[in-house]
Motif scaffolding. Sequence first.
Motif, PDB file in Angstrom:
ATOM      1  N   THR A 117     -13.611  13.534  38.325  1.00 49.83           N
ATOM      2  CA  THR A 117     -13.906  14.793  37.639  1.00 49.83           C
ATOM      3  C   THR A 117     -15.369  15.182  37.744  1.00 49.83           C
ATOM      4  O   THR A 117     -15.748  16.293  37.356  1.00 49.83           O
ATOM      5  N   ASP A 156     -13.598   8.047  34.004  1.00 50.48           N
ATOM      6  CA  ASP A 156     -13.218   9.432  34.323  1.00 50.48           C
ATOM      7  C   ASP A 156     -13.497   9.776  35.782  1.00 50.48           C
ATOM      8  O   ASP A 156     -13.948  10.887  36.111  1.00 50.48           O
ATOM      9  N   SER A 184      -6.327  13.450  33.898  1.00 46.31           N
ATOM     10  CA  SER A 184      -5.823  14.741  34.371  1.00 46.31           C
ATOM     11  C   SER A 184      -4.983  14.579  35.632  1.00 46.31           C
ATOM     12  O   SER A 184      -4.065  15.368  35.871  1.00 46.31           O
ATOM     13  N   ASP A 220      -9.316   9.541  36.078  1.00 48.36           N
ATOM     14  CA  ASP A 220      -9.208  10.449  34.941  1.00 48.36           C
ATOM     15  C   ASP A 220      -7.747  10.800  34.686  1.00 48.36           C
ATOM     16  O   ASP A 220      -6.940  10.948  35.612  1.00 48.36           O
TER      17      ASP A 220
END
Length: 656
Positions: free
Chosen positions: A552, A549, A573, A571
């Motif tokens: 973040t 990840d 996103s 990550d």
Amino acid sequence: MSGTSDGPAPAADLVGPAITESYDTTSSGTSQPSPLSDDPPLTSEDRLLNPPVEAPSPTPSVDAPPLTPAADQPPFSPATGPQPVSFGAAFTAAPLAMAVVDREGLVVTANGTMGSLLGTGAEALVGKVAADLLDLSSDARTWHAYREVLRGRQAKLRCTRRVKHPDGHSLWAQVTVTPLPEAEKAVLLSVADISVRRELQARLRHLQMHDPVTRLPNRTLFFERLSAALEADSYEESGTGRIGLCYLDLDGFKAVNDTLGHRVGDRLLAAVAERLTHCADEAGHGRPTTPLVARLGGDEFALLVEDSTGTEQLAELAESVLKAIQEPFDLSGQRLSVSASIGVVERHAAGTSATGLMQAADTTLYWAKADGKARWTLFDPERNAHRMTRQALSSGLRPAIERGEFALEYQPLVGMEDGRVRGVEALVRWHHPQFGTLTPNRFIGLAEEDGSIVQLGRWALKTACRQARRWQLERPDEPPLFVSVNVAVRQVWDSDLVADVAETLTETGLAPHLLQLELTESAVMGSAGRPLQALQALSEMGVRIAIDDFGTGYSNLAYLSRLPVSVLKLDGSFVRGFQYEGTDAHPNPADEVIVEAMIQLAHRLGLTVTAECVETSAQATRLRRIGCDTGQGWLYSRPVPPDRITELVEGEGCRK
């Protein structure tokens, strides 16, 4: 009213100021009285209150002539020897209030003490209904027992009544009714004034049931009232049939005691109690009942609302309490500002127990604390169900590991250039017997809290390495797959991770470079001391370290160059901001710029990059163009059992 009536007492006789506190009867069975001729000889005591039947007077009197006791038991005086005894005089002068009542329930005779007790002369009581004088018909149970004694079917009755004196004051009286010999068809009624004892008992009970600091009802009295309210609502149709509770404690009260002392803390509690009582009085204005305020212990208070009208009423009460407590307190020169957290529960009384209501209130108070304090929170059944599920999962984690309820699924890590599977990430699943198959987000946090993550992580490490070695042996002529295993920070602190990894690699025969350990960015970036030493030892062993990840957490790029890390996992996103195929979604150019910059930085540091959550071929194309090394996501495969990985590897590879 006839003392021998078999029917129920009139309604007017069942209501009165007297109440029964204690109740004691002794039954003599249901046999009928024996005939007069079969009666045993009368003793001197029998003659005390039973003048001869053959010579009754028109109005029974206790002033009978002296009787000579039986020959086998002569009266004796130390000074003059045997003397006759006046039992009527003893009855009249007795300090205990007494009266003789016939089987019809009418007073035959009474002594002066009885007259004084009832505020009249003894003569005025003759012919009166005894039950009316002492309110023996005010409740059905006492009335029935009294009639049974009059009929000779019960040997004794003892009860406590509250009697109103003609001058206006009330007194507590202990009434005893005992049958006299059957020949007389009468009972002896004696009354003892126990008002002083009752007052002392009431004072002691008040001390036992109230908090000495705040003078509020204490925990014992609160639960007594709560249980009584729930029990009453279970069979009474009057009122709303609902009950509400505001359960609160003061935020940071311990700091007051620690810094200013317990004396100031007690003054603060007393001041809080005054404000809570004021809030309760205002809330009860114009309503049938006023909320009960109690101190349950420490800095915990409760406001019980009987016959509540709904959550709106409880919300208004909670709001007023918060505002009242937030006003500064002036305590002997000390100006204090405090706040409170309140758990609010409101529900139907039917089917609710005191324990269940308090558990719900305690849970809701915890939510109010967790949500930031200085607020009230209403009980939420769905949130509570989640909490209960969470508790059930937490308590079952360790046994589940021992029972073998966990399994691993694997998601391919695919090379962006050729679309072939390079490795897999091991993802744990819990096949729960009650809740079905659970993904890591449902239980990993719980395992980290209670420490079972160490045992679970050790199992996952060995299982994944054993499976990777099996794939390698099954395909000896193909490049082996590496396996990536997630590691929690607590595993590094609470166990010897380096020793566990070394033992596992030796036991399974897997080469160190075929094992990759994933730690979250926030955990790795703050690594120091033992965690950093462990990571360095693992890297020197040949094990690859990946930051999961990435992007973040706390991206300290300067610190990144000093860590023994070989892989960055971007990550998902960031990847979701790329253009989607066949949709109207607009791409976010900034996401692509950030991803490209991170990939270039990683490559300059000698690291490889894996992009998570790759779901479309458009995302894969852009990642490939900006130099991403591997991808992971549903575009290639969902997490699958081990045999499906074999099929993917033996096929033509995953889509590019």
